[in-house]
Design a protein around this motif. Structure first.
Motif, PDB file in Angstrom:
ATOM      1  N   GLN A  22       0.837  -1.210   0.000  1.00 57.64           N
ATOM      2  CA  GLN A  22       0.000   0.000   0.000  1.00 57.64           C
ATOM      3  C   GLN A  22       0.873   1.262   0.000  1.00 57.64           C
ATOM      4  O   GLN A  22       0.551   2.241  -0.682  1.00 57.64           O
ATOM      5  CB  GLN A  22      -0.961  -0.005   1.190  1.00 57.64           C
ATOM      6  CG  GLN A  22      -2.037  -1.058   1.111  1.00 57.64           C
ATOM      7  CD  GLN A  22      -2.920  -0.897  -0.113  1.00 57.64           C
ATOM      8  OE1 GLN A  22      -3.303   0.206  -0.488  1.00 57.64           O
ATOM      9  NE2 GLN A  22      -3.229  -2.013  -0.764  1.00 57.64           N
ATOM     10  N   GLU A 140      -4.559  13.951   8.390  1.00 55.95           N
ATOM     11  CA  GLU A 140      -5.123  12.785   7.709  1.00 55.95           C
ATOM     12  C   GLU A 140      -6.378  12.349   8.460  1.00 55.95           C
ATOM     13  O   GLU A 140      -6.280  11.893   9.608  1.00 55.95           O
ATOM     14  CB  GLU A 140      -4.117  11.633   7.647  1.00 55.95           C
ATOM     15  CG  GLU A 140      -2.985  11.847   6.686  1.00 55.95           C
ATOM     16  CD  GLU A 140      -3.446  12.019   5.249  1.00 55.95           C
ATOM     17  OE1 GLU A 140      -4.499  11.458   4.870  1.00 55.95           O
ATOM     18  OE2 GLU A 140      -2.754  12.727   4.507  1.00 55.95           O
ATOM     19  N   LYS A 142      -8.344   9.785   8.412  1.00 52.21           N
ATOM     20  CA  LYS A 142      -8.436   8.395   8.869  1.00 52.21           C
ATOM     21  C   LYS A 142      -7.661   8.155  10.168  1.00 52.21           C
ATOM     22  O   LYS A 142      -7.944   7.209  10.887  1.00 52.21           O
ATOM     23  CB  LYS A 142      -7.927   7.432   7.791  1.00 52.21           C
ATOM     24  CG  LYS A 142      -8.701   7.463   6.501  1.00 52.21           C
ATOM     25  CD  LYS A 142     -10.025   6.781   6.635  1.00 52.21           C
ATOM     26  CE  LYS A 142     -10.718   6.733   5.285  1.00 52.21           C
ATOM     27  NZ  LYS A 142     -12.051   6.200   5.362  1.00 52.21           N
ATOM     28  N   GLU A 167      -9.775  -0.744   5.520  1.00 52.63           N
ATOM     29  CA  GLU A 167      -9.751   0.407   4.599  1.00 52.63           C
ATOM     30  C   GLU A 167      -8.971   1.570   5.206  1.00 52.63           C
ATOM     31  O   GLU A 167      -8.219   2.252   4.508  1.00 52.63           O
ATOM     32  CB  GLU A 167     -11.171   0.840   4.242  1.00 52.63           C
ATOM     33  CG  GLU A 167     -11.782   0.037   3.126  1.00 52.63           C
ATOM     34  CD  GLU A 167     -10.944   0.073   1.849  1.00 52.63           C
ATOM     35  OE1 GLU A 167     -10.515   1.173   1.414  1.00 52.63           O
ATOM     36  OE2 GLU A 167     -10.693  -1.011   1.289  1.00 52.63           O
ATOM     37  N   ASP A 168      -9.149   1.813   6.505  1.00 53.34           N
ATOM     38  CA  ASP A 168      -8.409   2.890   7.169  1.00 53.34           C
ATOM     39  C   ASP A 168      -6.910   2.643   7.116  1.00 53.34           C
ATOM     40  O   ASP A 168      -6.123   3.538   6.804  1.00 53.34           O
ATOM     41  CB  ASP A 168      -8.850   3.037   8.630  1.00 53.34           C
ATOM     42  CG  ASP A 168     -10.230   3.655   8.782  1.00 53.34           C
ATOM     43  OD1 ASP A 168     -10.779   4.154   7.785  1.00 53.34           O
ATOM     44  OD2 ASP A 168     -10.751   3.649   9.914  1.00 53.34           O
ATOM     45  N   GLU A 171      -5.602   3.143   3.534  1.00 54.30           N
ATOM     46  CA  GLU A 171      -5.571   4.567   3.163  1.00 54.30           C
ATOM     47  C   GLU A 171      -4.428   5.292   3.857  1.00 54.30           C
ATOM     48  O   GLU A 171      -3.721   6.093   3.236  1.00 54.30           O
ATOM     49  CB  GLU A 171      -6.908   5.224   3.489  1.00 54.30           C
ATOM     50  CG  GLU A 171      -6.974   6.705   3.176  1.00 54.30           C
ATOM     51  CD  GLU A 171      -6.845   7.038   1.686  1.00 54.30           C
ATOM     52  OE1 GLU A 171      -6.505   8.192   1.367  1.00 54.30           O
ATOM     53  OE2 GLU A 171      -7.069   6.138   0.844  1.00 54.30           O
ATOM     54  N   ARG A 174      -1.177   4.329   2.164  1.00 55.61           N
ATOM     55  CA  ARG A 174      -1.021   5.013   0.862  1.00 55.61           C
ATOM     56  C   ARG A 174      -0.678   6.488   1.054  1.00 55.61           C
ATOM     57  O   ARG A 174       0.185   7.034   0.354  1.00 55.61           O
ATOM     58  CB  ARG A 174      -2.287   4.864   0.024  1.00 55.61           C
ATOM     59  CG  ARG A 174      -2.450   3.486  -0.596  1.00 55.61           C
ATOM     60  CD  ARG A 174      -3.568   3.448  -1.615  1.00 55.61           C
ATOM     61  NE  ARG A 174      -4.864   3.805  -1.071  1.00 55.61           N
ATOM     62  CZ  ARG A 174      -5.726   2.956  -0.508  1.00 55.61           C
ATOM     63  NH1 ARG A 174      -5.427   1.673  -0.413  1.00 55.61           N
ATOM     64  NH2 ARG A 174      -6.884   3.385  -0.050  1.00 55.61           N
ATOM     65  N   GLN A 175      -1.328   7.141   1.996  1.00 51.56           N
ATOM     66  CA  GLN A 175      -1.053   8.560   2.241  1.00 51.56           C
ATOM     67  C   GLN A 175       0.369   8.768   2.751  1.00 51.56           C
ATOM     68  O   GLN A 175       1.029   9.738   2.383  1.00 51.56           O
ATOM     69  CB  GLN A 175      -2.079   9.149   3.221  1.00 51.56           C
ATOM     70  CG  GLN A 175      -3.474   9.268   2.653  1.00 51.56           C
ATOM     71  CD  GLN A 175      -3.523  10.099   1.380  1.00 51.56           C
ATOM     72  OE1 GLN A 175      -2.847  11.115   1.235  1.00 51.56           O
ATOM     73  NE2 GLN A 175      -4.335   9.656   0.428  1.00 51.56           N
TER      74      GLN A 175
END
Length: 192
Positions: A22, A140, A142, A167-168, A171, A174-175
């Protein structure tokens, strides 16, 4: 000129590898940036049954940024990853990693499995090498809502015997990869 970010990890059961992928997706989403997924060998094994190639000292020396990941082993980074860092003295002596951006990520089997201390132990060799260590800022969204992994120290995952990321967690990883890639690209452009 392409900015190369090494995503270096050790993973025993796949959770840390999932985070690494990710983070690599985040890096690769930034123009002119590419992720290089690398791992380290087991200490007592010469074979390679890993998903990605083993890191070389030259690859680390020549990277523009680094994401470093390990499962939480008793609140510390895994021994194979520590063993690799113990071999980086020549890079330290030459100052090869000074001012390169870096971040850390981890996974644990339980919520209180030592994620933040593991992330801090991974930061120590990076700081000694003079790297610029970054985390995940509270801007961010999340980071405020995740009920599993994700810390301001870096991306994380709570597996509870399941290597699938929430999902959190995905994400946030990825961020973090995007943030690292942007900083690596920016610092590379300033130094050239």
């Amino acid at each position: 000129m392409m900015t190369t970010v090494v995503v270096l990890y050790y993973s025993r059961h796949g959770s840390t590898l999932s985070l690494a992928r990710q983070i690599a997706r985040g890096v690769n989403s930034i123009p002119d940036c590419e992720a290089m997924l690398r791992t380290v060998p087991e200490i007592n094994s010469s074979g390679n049954n890993a998903d990605d190639p083993f890191i070389t000292i030259d690859e680390l020396k020549n990277c523009d940024g680094l994401a470093l990941g390990s499962p939480a082993w008793f609140g510390n980074m895994a021994a194979p990853l520590k063993h690799f860092w113990d071999q980086t003295t020549p890079l330290w002596l030459n100052g090869d990693l000074i001012d390169k951006p870096a971040c850390v990520f981890t996974s644990s089997s339980t919520l209180h499995g030592g994620q933040e201390t593991t992330q801090q132990t991974m930061m120590l060799p990076l700081l000694h090498h003079g790297m610029v260590v970054m985390g995940i800022p509270y801007s961010e969204p999340k980071l405020h809502t995740s009920e599993t992994g994700g810390t301001p120290y870096g991306a994380s995952h709570v597996s509870q015997m399941n290597s699938k990321l929430s999902e959190d967690e995905s994400e946030l990883a990825r961020q973090l990869g995007k943030r690292l890639a942007k900083m690596a690209r920016q610092l590379k452009n300033v130094s050239n």
